[in-house]
Design a protein around this motif. Structure first.
Motif, PDB file in Angstrom:
ATOM      1  N   VAL A 212      -2.493 -13.195   6.087  1.00 33.95           N
ATOM      2  CA  VAL A 212      -1.451 -12.452   5.375  1.00 33.95           C
ATOM      3  C   VAL A 212      -0.237 -12.349   6.293  1.00 33.95           C
ATOM      4  CG1 VAL A 212      -0.865 -10.291   4.190  1.00 33.95           C
ATOM      5  CG2 VAL A 212      -3.241 -11.037   4.237  1.00 33.95           C
ATOM      6  N   ALA A 213       0.956 -12.637   5.761  1.00 32.37           N
ATOM      7  CA  ALA A 213       2.185 -12.552   6.558  1.00 32.37           C
ATOM      8  C   ALA A 213       2.384 -11.119   7.047  1.00 32.37           C
ATOM      9  CB  ALA A 213       3.376 -12.955   5.680  1.00 32.37           C
ATOM     10  N   PRO A 214       2.961 -10.910   8.234  1.00 34.78           N
ATOM     11  CA  PRO A 214       3.464 -11.955   9.117  1.00 34.78           C
ATOM     12  C   PRO A 214       2.444 -12.470  10.125  1.00 34.78           C
ATOM     13  CG  PRO A 214       4.171  -9.816   9.931  1.00 34.78           C
ATOM     14  CD  PRO A 214       3.366  -9.557   8.682  1.00 34.78           C
ATOM     15  N   GLY A 215       1.305 -11.768  10.337  1.00 32.11           N
ATOM     16  CA  GLY A 215       0.379 -12.274  11.356  1.00 32.11           C
ATOM     17  C   GLY A 215      -1.023 -11.706  11.249  1.00 32.11           C
ATOM     18  N   ILE A 216      -1.526 -11.532  10.025  1.00 31.79           N
ATOM     19  CA  ILE A 216      -2.874 -10.983   9.850  1.00 31.79           C
ATOM     20  C   ILE A 216      -3.867 -12.119   9.630  1.00 31.79           C
ATOM     21  CG2 ILE A 216      -4.367  -9.510   8.422  1.00 31.79           C
ATOM     22  CD1 ILE A 216      -2.151  -7.926   9.726  1.00 31.79           C
ATOM     23  N   ALA A 217      -4.914 -12.149  10.452  1.00 33.07           N
ATOM     24  CA  ALA A 217      -6.026 -13.072  10.213  1.00 33.07           C
ATOM     25  C   ALA A 217      -7.264 -12.209  10.023  1.00 33.07           C
ATOM     26  CB  ALA A 217      -6.196 -14.023  11.383  1.00 33.07           C
ATOM     27  N   GLU A 218      -7.829 -12.279   8.849  1.00 26.80           N
ATOM     28  CA  GLU A 218      -8.899 -11.325   8.498  1.00 26.80           C
ATOM     29  C   GLU A 218     -10.129 -12.041   7.970  1.00 26.80           C
ATOM     30  OE1 GLU A 218      -8.389  -7.103   6.717  1.00 26.80           O
ATOM     31  OE2 GLU A 218      -8.207  -8.502   5.050  1.00 26.80           O
ATOM     32  N   LEU A 219     -11.296 -11.557   8.414  1.00 26.45           N
ATOM     33  CA  LEU A 219     -12.565 -12.087   7.914  1.00 26.45           C
ATOM     34  C   LEU A 219     -13.328 -10.953   7.271  1.00 26.45           C
ATOM     35  CD1 LEU A 219     -13.615 -14.042  11.114  1.00 26.45           C
ATOM     36  CD2 LEU A 219     -12.969 -15.088   8.934  1.00 26.45           C
ATOM     37  N   GLU A 220     -13.949 -11.203   6.140  1.00 26.80           N
ATOM     38  CA  GLU A 220     -14.840 -10.184   5.581  1.00 26.80           C
ATOM     39  C   GLU A 220     -16.163 -10.818   5.222  1.00 26.80           C
ATOM     40  OE1 GLU A 220     -12.000  -9.022   2.474  1.00 26.80           O
ATOM     41  OE2 GLU A 220     -13.406  -9.818   0.991  1.00 26.80           O
ATOM     42  N   PHE A 221     -17.240 -10.072   5.494  1.00 32.53           N
ATOM     43  CA  PHE A 221     -18.593 -10.561   5.251  1.00 32.53           C
ATOM     44  C   PHE A 221     -19.258  -9.643   4.243  1.00 32.53           C
ATOM     45  CE2 PHE A 221     -17.356 -11.704   9.572  1.00 32.53           C
ATOM     46  CZ  PHE A 221     -17.490 -13.084   9.509  1.00 32.53           C
ATOM     47  N   TRP A 222     -19.679 -10.221   3.164  1.00 32.28           N
ATOM     48  CA  TRP A 222     -20.248  -9.427   2.080  1.00 32.28           C
ATOM     49  C   TRP A 222     -21.760  -9.354   2.165  1.00 32.28           C
ATOM     50  CZ3 TRP A 222     -17.928  -7.070  -2.300  1.00 32.28           C
ATOM     51  CH2 TRP A 222     -16.528  -7.117  -2.273  1.00 32.28           C
ATOM     52  N   GLY A 223     -22.298  -8.181   1.839  1.00 28.23           N
ATOM     53  CA  GLY A 223     -23.728  -8.019   1.598  1.00 28.23           C
ATOM     54  C   GLY A 223     -23.921  -8.202   0.109  1.00 28.23           C
ATOM     55  N   ARG A 224     -24.965  -7.576  -0.412  1.00 27.41           N
ATOM     56  CA  ARG A 224     -25.260  -7.770  -1.832  1.00 27.41           C
ATOM     57  C   ARG A 224     -24.084  -7.357  -2.727  1.00 27.41           C
ATOM     58  NH1 ARG A 224     -30.132  -9.399  -2.721  1.00 27.41           N
ATOM     59  NH2 ARG A 224     -31.055  -8.519  -0.857  1.00 27.41           N
ATOM     60  N   ASP A 225     -23.533  -6.176  -2.457  1.00 27.65           N
ATOM     61  CA  ASP A 225     -22.485  -5.711  -3.379  1.00 27.65           C
ATOM     62  C   ASP A 225     -21.303  -5.052  -2.681  1.00 27.65           C
ATOM     63  OD1 ASP A 225     -23.784  -3.542  -2.472  1.00 27.65           O
ATOM     64  OD2 ASP A 225     -24.571  -2.878  -4.414  1.00 27.65           O
ATOM     65  N   ARG A 226     -21.218  -5.245  -1.383  1.00 30.43           N
ATOM     66  CA  ARG A 226     -20.066  -4.658  -0.714  1.00 30.43           C
ATOM     67  C   ARG A 226     -19.806  -5.398   0.607  1.00 30.43           C
ATOM     68  NH1 ARG A 226     -22.638   0.614   2.254  1.00 30.43           N
ATOM     69  NH2 ARG A 226     -24.042  -0.620   3.535  1.00 30.43           N
ATOM     70  N   ILE A 227     -18.667  -5.090   1.206  1.00 30.68           N
ATOM     71  CA  ILE A 227     -18.346  -5.707   2.500  1.00 30.68           C
ATOM     72  C   ILE A 227     -19.148  -4.997   3.589  1.00 30.68           C
ATOM     73  CG2 ILE A 227     -16.503  -6.166   4.146  1.00 30.68           C
ATOM     74  CD1 ILE A 227     -14.541  -6.045   1.785  1.00 30.68           C
ATOM     75  N   ASN A 228     -19.925  -5.745   4.345  1.00 33.31           N
ATOM     76  CA  ASN A 228     -20.720  -5.173   5.432  1.00 33.31           C
ATOM     77  C   ASN A 228     -19.941  -5.093   6.730  1.00 33.31           C
ATOM     78  OD1 ASN A 228     -23.062  -4.693   4.117  1.00 33.31           O
ATOM     79  ND2 ASN A 228     -24.113  -6.542   4.826  1.00 33.31           N
ATOM     80  N   LEU A 229     -19.006  -5.991   6.868  1.00 31.30           N
ATOM     81  CA  LEU A 229     -18.280  -6.085   8.131  1.00 31.30           C
ATOM     82  C   LEU A 229     -16.956  -6.794   7.889  1.00 31.30           C
ATOM     83  CD1 LEU A 229     -18.175  -6.173  11.334  1.00 31.30           C
ATOM     84  CD2 LEU A 229     -19.255  -8.400  11.144  1.00 31.30           C
ATOM     85  N   SER A 230     -15.904  -6.286   8.511  1.00 25.59           N
ATOM     86  CA  SER A 230     -14.645  -7.028   8.457  1.00 25.59           C
ATOM     87  C   SER A 230     -14.024  -7.045   9.849  1.00 25.59           C
ATOM     88  CB  SER A 230     -13.684  -6.409   7.442  1.00 25.59           C
ATOM     89  OG  SER A 230     -13.199  -5.174   7.923  1.00 25.59           O
ATOM     90  N   THR A 231     -13.296  -8.103  10.141  1.00 25.54           N
ATOM     91  CA  THR A 231     -12.520  -8.136  11.379  1.00 25.54           C
ATOM     92  C   THR A 231     -11.086  -8.475  10.974  1.00 25.54           C
ATOM     93  OG1 THR A 231     -12.930 -10.479  11.784  1.00 25.54           O
ATOM     94  CG2 THR A 231     -14.474  -8.962  12.755  1.00 25.54           C
TER      95      THR A 231
END
Ligand code: FES
Ligand SMILES: [Fe+2]
Length: 327
Positions: A212-231
């Motif tokens: 996402v501009a201007p400098g966001i690099a994001e990872l999200e890891f989903w479990g069964r029905d929600r995000i378990n972890l994001s960086t």
């Protein structure tokens, strides 16, 4: 998620900025942050008199004092006093810039403001998070791509993010985007076998990598029905050679990341960051001036990140695509 373009750059951790002036660099330009009373200010870090860095001065009476001849500038950048001058202080100012503080980070938006500072996909109450700070000799494009690149983990992070086995799975990758953003959604990959994944992710089914501009690099890891972890990495180009980033690790407080896991996670995460740092620097130092890298079909995000960084709408915004790859 239609228009995510923003001009806010995360430049400092809130707790690092007090009444002592704090210098930050953004695209080769120096800025100084300081607090007076409850207010937080951002000025160009250059005294208009002889260009001394104001950040080497001090904050006194709600103003920042230049270390060279003691001119004082208020939070709006206006010169309030010139020691030794008996006449009225002339109208002189240093540029002042929009500044915001949220989620433990300080954001600035020099020039025109657009959009809102990006808080991260997981933030606010019910979330546990931890921040790491990192600096690497590279470009924002290369660092953002590295964070979001699923094809380097087998090699750069063998054993940590991935298992030691060479087993791969067929994964469907869907790439979409819009003004100021692009994302790749990975489906069909079972939980990764590396140490970090084992520790944190639970039954992973879907993961998403997004810029996402201007400098966001994001990872999200989903479990069964929600995000378990994001960086969420807030990256900025400090000067031609260096990128600085704040990496926010976040998870749901209940059953997800949790404090103990977060504490265990941080050192492992630092190891992964150092592995990336090493390869990015080695590649940067090995690149002939002006050379263009080969972009292959697996590099699903790089062309879009490049467009976004040029301020253009990525082609994928109007032509989303899927690709099956083995990860
Ligand atoms: S350089 Fe700042 S007061 Fe002279
Ligand atoms: Fe990596």
């Amino acid at each position: 998620m239609t228009d995510r373009a923003s001009t806010w750059h995360a430049v400092a951790l809130s707790r690092k900025v007090g009444t002592r002036p704090h210098r930050v660099m953004l695209d080769g330009q120096p800025f100084v942050l300081f607090r007076s009373g409850k207010a937080l200010h951002c000025l160009t870090d250059r005294c208009p008199h002889r260009f001394a860095p104001l950040s080497q001065g001090r904050v006194i009476d709600d103003a920042i004092e230049c270390p060279y001849h003691g001119w004082r500038f208020d939070g709006g950048g206006r010169c309030r006093s010139m020691p030794g001058l008996l006449e009225q202080t002339p109208t002189i100012a240093v540029p002042a810039h929009a500044v915001r503080e949220q989620n433990g980070l300080i954001y600035i938006s020099p020039g025109d403001q657009r959009g809102e500072p990006y808080a991260g996909v997981l933030s606010g109450p019910g979330t546990v998070s931890s921040v790491v700070e990192n600096r690497v000799r590279s470009t924002l494009l290369d660092v953002a791509e590295n964070i979001l690149d699923a094809t380097h983990t087998h090699f750069t992070h063998s054993g940590l993010l991935r298992g030691l086995s060479s087993r791969r799975w067929k994964v469907k990758v869907s790439v979409t985007g819009g003004d100021g953003w692009v994302e790749a959604r990975y489906e069909g990959e079972p939980r990764q076998e590396g140490l970090i994944s084992r520790l944190l992710e639970g039954e992973r089914s879907i993961s998403v990598g997004r810029f996402v501009a201007p400098g966001i690099a994001e990872l999200e890891f989903w479990g069964r029905d929600r995000i378990n972890l994001s960086t969420t990495f807030h990256l900025r180009q400090e000067d031609d050679d260096h990128v600085r980033g704040f990496g926010v690790l976040a998870g749901p407080m209940q059953g997800g990341l949790g404090y103990i896991k977060a504490m265990l996670f941080k050192p492992l995460f630092m190891i992964a960051l150092r592995q990336d740092q090493r390869i990015l620097t080695a590649a940067r130092d090995n690149k002939p001036p002006g050379a263009r890298p080969v972009i292959c079909r697996l590099d699903v995000l790089r062309p879009s990140i490049e467009s976004i960084l040029r301020g253009e709408r990525p082609a994928v915004a109007d032509a989303p695509f899927d690709i099956i790859m083995e990860l």
